[in-house]
Structures are given as C-alpha cells and as structure tokens.
Design a protein around this motif. Structure first.
Motif, mmCIF file in Angstrom:
data_model
loop_
_atom_site.group_PDB
_atom_site.id
_atom_site.type_symbol
_atom_site.label_atom_id
_atom_site.label_comp_id
_atom_site.label_asym_id
_atom_site.label_seq_id
_atom_site.Cartn_x
_atom_site.Cartn_y
_atom_site.Cartn_z
ATOM 1 N N MET A 30 0.926 -1.471 0.062
ATOM 2 C CA MET A 30 -0.028 0.053 -0.012
ATOM 3 C C MET A 30 0.784 1.473 -0.128
ATOM 4 O O MET A 30 0.350 2.104 -0.961
ATOM 5 C CB MET A 30 -1.158 -0.196 1.018
ATOM 6 C CG MET A 30 -2.140 -0.968 1.009
ATOM 7 S SD MET A 30 -3.680 -0.386 1.964
ATOM 8 C CE MET A 30 -4.662 -1.424 1.189
ATOM 9 N N ALA A 31 2.122 1.604 0.756
ATOM 10 C CA ALA A 31 2.827 2.095 0.103
ATOM 11 C C ALA A 31 3.125 2.914 -0.486
ATOM 12 O O ALA A 31 3.514 3.910 -0.919
ATOM 13 C CB ALA A 31 4.413 2.040 1.383
ATOM 14 N N ASN A 32 3.516 1.457 -1.398
ATOM 15 C CA ASN A 32 4.025 2.223 -3.077
ATOM 16 C C ASN A 32 3.305 2.213 -4.067
ATOM 17 O O ASN A 32 3.217 2.539 -5.309
ATOM 18 C CB ASN A 32 5.456 0.877 -3.008
ATOM 19 C CG ASN A 32 6.345 1.048 -2.171
ATOM 20 O OD1 ASN A 32 7.287 2.153 -2.102
ATOM 21 N ND2 ASN A 32 6.781 -0.613 -2.349
ATOM 22 N N ASN A 33 1.454 1.545 -3.914
ATOM 23 C CA ASN A 33 1.002 0.952 -5.366
ATOM 24 C C ASN A 33 -0.335 1.187 -4.409
ATOM 25 O O ASN A 33 -1.315 0.149 -4.726
ATOM 26 C CB ASN A 33 1.360 -0.217 -5.907
ATOM 27 C CG ASN A 33 0.669 -0.437 -7.099
ATOM 28 O OD1 ASN A 33 0.659 0.912 -7.783
ATOM 29 N ND2 ASN A 33 0.899 -1.433 -7.059
ATOM 30 N N LEU A 34 -0.460 2.124 -3.315
ATOM 31 C CA LEU A 34 -2.140 2.223 -3.187
ATOM 32 C C LEU A 34 -3.033 2.186 -3.890
ATOM 33 O O LEU A 34 -4.363 1.080 -3.563
ATOM 34 C CB LEU A 34 -2.345 3.903 -1.915
ATOM 35 C CG LEU A 34 -3.260 4.293 -1.228
ATOM 36 C CD1 LEU A 34 -3.642 2.481 -0.315
ATOM 37 C CD2 LEU A 34 -3.717 4.804 -0.712
ATOM 38 N N ALA A 35 -3.609 2.578 -4.758
ATOM 39 C CA ALA A 35 -4.545 2.898 -5.389
ATOM 40 C C ALA A 35 -4.822 1.792 -6.002
ATOM 41 O O ALA A 35 -6.217 0.914 -5.692
ATOM 42 C CB ALA A 35 -4.767 3.484 -6.575
ATOM 43 N N ASP A 36 -3.891 1.401 -6.429
ATOM 44 C CA ASP A 36 -4.482 -0.623 -7.374
ATOM 45 C C ASP A 36 -4.288 -1.923 -6.002
ATOM 46 O O ASP A 36 -5.405 -2.368 -6.135
ATOM 47 C CB ASP A 36 -2.679 -0.932 -8.152
ATOM 48 C CG ASP A 36 -2.436 -0.175 -9.652
ATOM 49 O OD1 ASP A 36 -3.907 0.477 -10.357
ATOM 50 O OD2 ASP A 36 -2.048 0.262 -9.930
ATOM 51 N N VAL A 37 -3.157 -1.629 -5.468
ATOM 52 C CA VAL A 37 -4.117 -2.354 -4.171
ATOM 53 C C VAL A 37 -5.406 -2.117 -3.576
ATOM 54 O O VAL A 37 -6.219 -3.229 -2.947
ATOM 55 C CB VAL A 37 -2.690 -2.541 -3.463
ATOM 56 C CG1 VAL A 37 -2.612 -2.697 -1.498
ATOM 57 C CG2 VAL A 37 -1.209 -3.297 -3.369
ATOM 58 N N LEU A 38 -6.053 -0.887 -3.398
ATOM 59 C CA LEU A 38 -7.208 -1.211 -3.092
ATOM 60 C C LEU A 38 -8.239 -1.530 -3.525
ATOM 61 O O LEU A 38 -9.060 -1.967 -3.374
ATOM 62 C CB LEU A 38 -7.497 0.462 -2.130
ATOM 63 C CG LEU A 38 -6.852 1.301 -1.408
ATOM 64 C CD1 LEU A 38 -6.885 2.399 -1.276
ATOM 65 C CD2 LEU A 38 -6.963 0.541 -0.239
ATOM 66 N N ARG A 39 -7.713 -0.979 -4.903
ATOM 67 C CA ARG A 39 -9.196 -1.902 -6.024
ATOM 68 C C ARG A 39 -8.946 -3.372 -5.884
ATOM 69 O O ARG A 39 -9.623 -3.938 -6.803
ATOM 70 C CB ARG A 39 -8.720 -1.401 -7.673
ATOM 71 C CG ARG A 39 -8.787 0.033 -7.638
ATOM 72 C CD ARG A 39 -8.195 0.461 -8.775
ATOM 73 N NE ARG A 39 -8.720 1.759 -9.137
ATOM 74 C CZ ARG A 39 -7.845 2.456 -9.765
ATOM 75 N NH1 ARG A 39 -6.185 2.313 -9.714
ATOM 76 N NH2 ARG A 39 -7.469 4.380 -9.659
ATOM 77 N N SER A 40 -7.748 -4.267 -5.561
ATOM 78 C CA SER A 40 -7.593 -5.238 -5.385
ATOM 79 C C SER A 40 -7.695 -5.893 -3.784
ATOM 80 O O SER A 40 -8.073 -7.661 -3.642
ATOM 81 C CB SER A 40 -6.379 -5.730 -5.772
ATOM 82 O OG SER A 40 -4.763 -5.127 -4.409
ATOM 83 N N PHE A 41 -8.560 -5.235 -3.015
ATOM 84 C CA PHE A 41 -8.811 -5.585 -1.788
ATOM 85 C C PHE A 41 -10.327 -5.838 -1.868
ATOM 86 O O PHE A 41 -11.384 -5.099 -1.850
ATOM 87 C CB PHE A 41 -8.107 -4.933 -0.549
ATOM 88 C CG PHE A 41 -7.678 -5.271 0.537
ATOM 89 C CD1 PHE A 41 -6.897 -5.498 1.251
ATOM 90 C CD2 PHE A 41 -9.236 -5.570 1.826
ATOM 91 C CE1 PHE A 41 -6.490 -6.621 2.269
ATOM 92 C CE2 PHE A 41 -9.463 -6.017 2.279
ATOM 93 C CZ PHE A 41 -7.334 -6.015 3.070
ATOM 94 N N PRO A 42 -11.026 -7.086 -1.519
ATOM 95 C CA PRO A 42 -12.636 -7.609 -2.142
ATOM 96 C C PRO A 42 -12.975 -7.021 -0.693
ATOM 97 O O PRO A 42 -12.814 -6.941 0.592
ATOM 98 C CB PRO A 42 -12.253 -8.998 -1.239
ATOM 99 C CG PRO A 42 -11.004 -9.012 -1.748
ATOM 100 C CD PRO A 42 -9.907 -8.372 -1.475
ATOM 101 N N ALA A 43 -14.127 -6.465 -0.823
ATOM 102 C CA ALA A 43 -14.752 -5.897 0.629
ATOM 103 C C ALA A 43 -15.350 -6.610 0.899
ATOM 104 O O ALA A 43 -15.983 -5.956 2.723
ATOM 105 C CB ALA A 43 -15.699 -4.557 -0.546
ATOM 106 N N ASP A 44 -15.779 -7.537 0.502
ATOM 107 C CA ASP A 44 -16.206 -9.113 1.434
ATOM 108 C C ASP A 44 -15.135 -8.622 3.043
ATOM 109 O O ASP A 44 -15.634 -10.019 3.707
ATOM 110 C CB ASP A 44 -16.836 -9.582 1.489
ATOM 111 C CG ASP A 44 -17.838 -9.346 0.190
ATOM 112 O OD1 ASP A 44 -18.550 -8.689 0.730
ATOM 113 O OD2 ASP A 44 -18.025 -10.016 -0.230
ATOM 114 N N GLN A 45 -13.823 -8.629 2.858
ATOM 115 C CA GLN A 45 -12.931 -9.277 4.219
ATOM 116 C C GLN A 45 -13.000 -7.524 4.875
ATOM 117 O O GLN A 45 -12.300 -8.019 5.704
ATOM 118 C CB GLN A 45 -11.007 -9.014 3.344
ATOM 119 C CG GLN A 45 -11.163 -10.184 2.240
ATOM 120 C CD GLN A 45 -9.821 -10.623 2.438
ATOM 121 O OE1 GLN A 45 -9.077 -9.928 2.398
ATOM 122 N NE2 GLN A 45 -9.102 -11.264 1.365
ATOM 123 N N ILE A 46 -14.020 -6.606 4.436
ATOM 124 C CA ILE A 46 -14.304 -5.595 5.147
ATOM 125 C C ILE A 46 -14.652 -5.110 6.542
ATOM 126 O O ILE A 46 -15.801 -5.320 6.087
ATOM 127 C CB ILE A 46 -13.635 -4.202 4.482
ATOM 128 C CG1 ILE A 46 -12.145 -3.821 3.599
ATOM 129 C CG2 ILE A 46 -13.569 -2.930 5.748
ATOM 130 C CD1 ILE A 46 -12.255 -3.076 2.682
#
Length: 822
Positions: free
Chosen positions: A194-210
């Motif tokens: 997330m420090a290096n590639n925040l936007a793309d990592v957030l898009r890869s993080f499923p909402a169902d895990q949050i």
C-alpha cells in the motif's frame, strides 16, 4: 549507532519507570468445560445449551451448545467466580454456582454433568445485537463496512468512498479532508504494497474482507509522524467467537467479479484465522483525447487513443494469537497480495511545429504486476496492574512492482521502444511500546522504533524495429537505482483524566531520518546523495464531556510525509512520447500542522459530528508538468499551502426502520509556489473545494434491506490547474436467508450514466494541456454470502491486547499508469 543508542535509552527508561512505579492487574483468560449425558440412557446430550453468568448474576455473559459427544467449552473467561446453567428441551435445568477459575488454574473441567428428563421444556431465546453503520468515538470515526450492503461484491475503494471525511477519485487516489497525504493501515499495521501502490492495491482488496474503517484526523505522538492528513485503518473480519466457523461470499457483475472465504478457529487461549479472496474485471474500453500547446516553442500536440484494460488480483492472510499464561502472549500474522492489469490499444499522434507537421500511430501494450507480503510478530508482557504492559514488535514487509510496455510506431522516424522497470522495496521494523497507568487519572505511554527501507529500481530500455523481442538494448537510457532510508524514533505521551469531565493528552515524538541514493548509470546526471534530518513532532488534545452525550475537543498535531518509491523512482516512462513522466529522488518530506476544534453529540438514535480546522503545509509535493519538449511530468516540493476547512457528518433515524446519513467536507486550497517554481503556477488565490456523501437505508419485513447513496466531489486544485469533479449514485437490496446465515443481493452503480467523464486542465507560463477520458462505470451485480460453523455467541473481549500500528508513513500515489474505476 545513534539509532541503537536511542532504542537502548528508551528501553532503559522503561525499566526505570517500572522500578519506580511498580505494577498490578491481569487479563489472562481460561475455559470452563465438561460433558453432558442423559441420566437414564447414559448417552451424550448434544445441542444442550450451556450459559455462563457472573456468580449470582442474572444476565448471561456467554453461551455455547454441546457437540455430538455432549462436550462443551466456554472459552476466553477471565479468572473469577461464575454461575453455569445446563438446559435442554425436555430436561430440567441444572445450575452450578460458583464455578471458580484462578490465575494459577485458569481452566476448570466440570467433568460429567448428568441431565434428568423433565416434563418442562425450555423456550429458545435469541440474543441479537446490532452496531450502527457510523460510530463517533473520542479519538476516531468508525465506519462499520460489514453493514453496508451496497459495497458487497466491490473492493476497498468502493467502501472508502462512503467513509466520512474520505474521498476517492476516479483514478483511485485516496484523500482525507481533501489531502492525499493519508496513511492507510490494515488492522493497525502498515503494508509495503500500500505504501508503494495504494490505488491498485485497494482495488484488489475485496470489500467482503472489510469489517470496519477507522478515521483518525489528529493522531497523537504515539503514532508515526507520517501522513499529514491523518490515518485510515482498515479492520478486516475476524469473528470473536469460540469454535470453528467461517464464511463464503462473492459476487458477479458487469464491472467486477469477486469471491472471498474465511475460516476462524478459536479454542480457549488459541485463535487461528485465515482469509483468501480475489477479483477480476471484465475488459473495459476507455477512450482518451489529449491536447497541449507551448507558445514559446510553438508546438501543438494532439492525440486520440482507445485502450482496453483487464485487471485481476488476489489477497490472503493468516493470523495466530496465543496466551501462554497470565502475563505473556504472542501474535503473528502474514498477509500477501498479488495483482496486475494489462492495457492494450492504439494511439494517433499529431504534432505541429513551425517547420513540421507530424502524424503517426502506435500500438500500445502495457503490463503491470504488483505483489508482496507483510509478516508481523508481536510479544506482549502484562504486569499485575491493569493496563500496565510492554510490547515488542517486528515486521518484514516486502513489495515489488513491475511495469513493462511496448510501443510500436508506424509512419514515424522515431524507433519503436520496449521497456521494463522492476521496483523492489524491503522494510524491516523493530518497535517497543510501554504503557504505565501511573495513577487512576494519569497514564504514560512511551516507546521507540527503528525502520530500514531498502529500495531498488532496475530500468531497461530497448529501441529498434521489427520484432520487439529483438530490439537492441539502450544502455544510455537504462539504469539501476538504489535508495535506502533509515528512520529512528522515540515518543512519550501522557494522558490525564481531570475533574468535571475534562481530559488532556499531550505528547512529543522525535524522528531522525537518514537517506542515501545512488545511480549505476552516471551518464543520466543522477549524482549520489545523502541527507540526514531530525523532526520534532508535538501533539496536544483537550476535551470536555457534557452529560455523557456531548463532547468538545481541541487538538493540535504536526505531521510529516516522506515520499514513497512512486515519487522517488527516476525511471523515465516514455510510453507517451508527447508527455514523458519520471520520479524525483531528491524530494524532501512535506511538513503539515493542523489545529482542529470538534463537537459531537448523540440525540437518541441520531449522531452529529462537526469540526472546523486550519492546516498549514510547507514543502508539499505535487505532480507538475514542465513546459519543455516533450512535456515532462515529475514531482517537486512545489511550495506551501494554507487551508481552512469545515467537516460535518450526521446520522438521523426519524422512524425505526429508516436512517439517513450525510457527510460534508468543505475546505480551501491556497497553494503558493516557491520562487523557483513560480513560472509553473497558474492557479492563484483561495479555491473552495468540497466532498459530499449522502445515503438512506430502509429495513423491511421478511429480512429485506434497501439502501441508496450519492457521492459528489468538487474539482481539486493544484499549482498548475484543476483535476475534474467526480460523482455518482448507487442502489442496493439484500434478502437474508436461513436465519441470517445466508443472504443474496443486487446492487448497481451509476445506473443512469454509462461513463464518468474525467477532464483535466493544466497550464503555466506559455503552456497549456488538457485531456478528456470517459471511464466506463455503470454496473449491476448479484452478491451472495453464507456463514457456517457451530459457534458460541460472545461480545468483544475488553481484556484482549490492542495491536498498535507500526509504519504509518510514506507519501503514496495513485495509478501511475492511469486506468479509471476497476
């Protein structure tokens, strides 16, 4: 050597404080177990209800049911005296009071319990608790994402767009009250990816895990000094229940498809959790037009392109917690992620100068792959006094990003090109935290930390014609760049509970930073450099509570923002010959100071929170385009900014099944460029900006829930111009099934508009640049979820150790390769 001496000094002060103040209290947990059998048949009684109360109490604290062998375990019980009841339909209820557990013997096996048949039956009782979607706490705002049905089947960016005070633009860039210098943590821990590639990592993080999202706008000195806007902490789902349980969820839609599964095993003092999820998007076609004009060089450039983007990602995690005994516990977790996107398309270029008129085409093919892992281990020692503890933490965070592209030109004298760029970041962290309740009204926190960041970037260029695999290597443009950063920090925070419901917290943090950079290719003009600076970071907060429902708070915080690899990497991206981009390895950190006055209140079921704030930032980092040929976009410590803002969010329930929520943030941008960058400034004076979110939810009979929301973000200003506004609406409905163990739903985003237009305007002296992109955004999808396992109900354990963040630092950026919503 200085970093080692500082950590030793902090550790010695911890031991000295312990020697002076002593300690007391405990939070070890144990279990009560047994086996239930029928008094006549001598066979096990399965599904008997076992309830636990305080000795002599009437309200149940916890409960389980027996398994097929009649066995039960009541886990996570602090030492004490309890009342145990055993009941089953057709049998008489048995009561045992007291049942005792102690620190020396935290587990109590009650042995065989004989249950006799009875003509009386026990009516089933369901205990149901429901948490509000938004909670306003004294030090943070909590958004309970698991209650947001319209985010099901989406990703972390979809969730963050609806969190109070947070905005996410069309490219996935996250901002907090208009400032993109925000640190995003996962379960209180940093992530190198997330420090290096925040936007793309957030898009890869499923909402169902949050599970929830915490927003901290004025962190104390205990937190790392980085993140001038504040901290966003994403809490993942981990059920606080005994036994074995899990869940499967996912969704399929016209924009994105995903799936997620988790498993939880919790027995007595041991808990193990695992999670795995992934997503992929259908191909999306994005058209773009671009125009620039430089009147001093008399160059006009135009281009039109159409790109097809495909994305995929998966992420997983594992976590283990174990209490050895009354005083010692360990925690370890590992989280990994892998993702990427591929873009291909065609671009038409048209360049006019005073002597030439050039028209040529290009086939573009770009592939980006990112991934990594974060491994964390904590050891906590608790003293006898409640709240008195010492924690040692360590973390290894590894991330890598590979960007490869090929441009094949036709009708052009310029050679075609192929480039590969691999960036690797390894972070090693050691941390010690100490908490000491000096008295009933005074608490001291102190600690120290060391971070080593080892970053390497390897760029290779190839130019030629024919088969791209046979392009000759261009040694003059290729480079290996090494960048190392070492941070040593120490902090101390004192909290005071004062008379008449006043509270005071004051603290100070000192951070020393040493950086060094070196380029392997000396012909590029990147000279080796080193820097060393110390930052003094105070924090202050005072609050007053009235009638237990109203809170006034005044706070001051100072924060810094070190640039991340995205900003530092000197890799020259020539994929667009009319707009070259590169990083700046000599960037200094931003420094921001914020004063905030906050008021919050609860009125029945309604929540209101309002703040006014003033923020001063110097050496702030912005992306700027230099008016040269070709135009080159890079990052600079461009100037300073004075901002005044007001934020508000509220939740109102006029009638029980209906709730309305809104979040509004209004603030000014008044950036002033330093003299050396004055020629780049085109935006002068204070500009008003805003982020607005509103939603409504309705709970219907039969397990139906409906929700609608709308988001509107104003254009954002920079020294050179304006980024576009962004807004859309969404709807969702869910039906609970199988006594809420399962659900199905449908949701849609931007149902009335297929694309969201993204218009950017940049200008400076003798130079203008505009672009228009139409991002496909309209979508509809079906979602499902299923929870399984035979578990006991249990509230959150108030004695569970709190996990603190490690590296909440580094300025991050969005998608450096463009892309739009995923």
């Amino acid at each position: 050597m200085k970093r080692i001496i500082l950590l030793l000094a902090i550790f010695c002060s911890v031991l000295s404080a312990h020697a002076q103040f002593g300690g007391g209290g405990s939070s070890i947990v144990g279990k009560i177990s047994g086996t239930v059998i029928d008094s006549i048949t001598k066979k096990p009684v399965d599904y008997a209800t076992i309830s636990v109360f305080h000795s002599g109490g009437k309200a149940p604290l916890n409960g389980v049911v027996t398994d097929e062998k009649g066995k039960f375990n009541l886990n996570n019980l602090p030492s004490g005296k309890y009342k145990i009841t055993v009941a089953f339909i057709g049998y008489g209820t048995k009561t045992f009071d007291p049942v005792v557990t102690t620190l020396s013997k935290p587990d109590n096996n009650m042995g065989t319990i004989i249950l006799a048949p009875s003509s009386k039956s026990l009516q089933q009782v369901d205990v149901v608790g429901q948490r509000a979607l938004i909670e306003n706490k004294i030090d943070k705002i909590v958004y309970n994402a698991e209650k947001d049905l319209t985010s099901a089947g989406g990703n972390a960016s979809d969730v963050l767009r609806k969190v109070p005070l947070v905005a996410v633009d069309i490219n996935g860039n996250v901002s907090l009250r208009g400032d993109q210098n925000v640190k995003v943590l996962i379960n209180g821990k940093p992530s190198g990816a997330m420090a290096n590639n925040l936007a793309d990592v957030l898009r890869s993080f499923p909402a169902d895990q949050i599970k929830s999202v915490e927003v901290i706008t004025s962190p104390s000195a205990k937190y790392d000094a980085e993140g001038t806007a504040g901290i966003i902490n994403i809490i993942t789902k981990s059920k606080n229940i005994s036994g074995v349980s899990g869940a499967i969820s996912g969704g399929i839609g016209t924009r994105q498809n995903n799936g997620n599964a988790n498993l939880n095993i919790k027995q007595n003092r041991l808990s193990v959790t695992g999670n795995f999820g992934g997503n992929f998007t259908w191909p999306q076609v994005t058209p773009t037009t671009f125009h620039s004009y430089n009147d001093s060089l008399n160059i006009t450039s135009d281009q039109t392109s159409s790109r097809t983007i495909k994305r995929y990602a998966y992420t997983g995690s594992g976590e283990l917690n174990y209490d050895f005994n009354n005083f010692n516990a360990i925690h370890s977790s590992i989280r990994f992620n892998q993702g990427g996107f591929k873009t291909n398309g065609t671009t038409n270029y048209h360049t006019v100068t005073s002597t030439t008129n050039s028209i040529f085409d290009a086939l573009n093919d770009t592939k980006t792959v990112f991934g990594g892992f974060d491994w964390i281990a904590d050891y906590t020692h608790k003293f006898k006094q409640e709240g008195h503890e010492l924690t040692f933490s360590g973390e290894w965070s590894h991330s890598n990003t590979d960007v490869n592209y090929t441009n094949i030109f036709s009708n052009s004298s310029a050679p075609s090109q192929r480039a590969t760029n691999g960036g690797i970041n390894n972070e090693y962290t050691a941390q010690v935290d100490y908490t000491l309740p000096i008295s009933k009204n005074v608490k001291m926190e102190a600690g120290g930390k060391s971070i080593s960041r080892i970053i390497s970037s390897n760029s290779n260029f190839y130019k030629g014609s024919g088969d791209p695999a046979n392009y000759p290597y261009d040694a003059g443009s290729s480079n290996i760049y090494d960048y190392n950063q070492y941070v040593t920090a120490g902090y101390s925070v004192f909290s005071f509970t004062l008379p008449k419901s006043w509270s005071l917290q004051t603290g100070v943090r000192v951070e020393n930073t040493k950086i060094e950079g070196k380029s392997a290719n000396t012909t590029l003009g990147l000279q080796p450099f080193t820097d060393n600076y110390t930052t003094f970071v105070p924090s202050f907060a005072v609050s007053k509570q009235i009638n237990g429902t109203q809170t006034f708070k005044l706070s001051y915080s100072k924060r810094i923002q070190r640039p991340s690899l995205l900003f530092l990497n000197p890799f020259v991206n020539n994929s667009n010959p009319q707009n070259v981009s590169k990083g700046n390895p000599t960037l200094a950190p931003e420094v921001g100071q914020t004063v905030e006055f906050n008021y919050s209140t609860y009125i029945g079921a309604s929540v209101i929170n309002a703040s006014v704030y003033y923020k001063y930032s110097k050496d702030f980092i912005e992306s700027t385009t230099l008016p040269i040929s070709p135009p080159t976009t890079t990052y600079n410590n461009i100037g300073y900014n004075k901002s005044i803002g007001m934020s508000f969010f509220g939740s109102v329930t006029p009638i029980k099944p209906l709730t309305f929520r809104t979040s509004i943030n209004v603030y000014t941008y008044n950036g002033k460029a330093y003299p050396q960058y004055a020629f780049l400034q085109s935006s002068n004076g204070a500009k008003l900006q805003y982020n607005i979110f509103g939603s409504g939810s309705l709970t219907l009979s039969g397990g139906f829930t409906a929700e609608t929301f709308a988001i509107l973000n104003s254009p954002t200003r920079t020294i050179q111009g304006r980024n576009p506004s962004f807004g859309f609406i969404g709807f969702g409905m869910r039906k609970d099934l199988m006594k809420k163990r399962a659900s199905i739903g449908i949701n849609t985003l931007s149902p009335f508009k297929n694309t969201i237009d993204f218009d950017q305007n940049i200008s400076s002296r003798h130079f203008t640049q505009t672009s228009h992109t139409a991002f496909p955004f309209r979508s509809v999808g079906l979602t499902f979820s299923y929870n399984f396992g035979k578990v006991s109900f249990k509230p959150d354990n108030p004695l569970a150790p709190k996990k603190n963040g490690l590296n909440d630092d580094l300025k991050t950026g969005g998608d450096q390769n463009g892309g739009g919503p995923r």
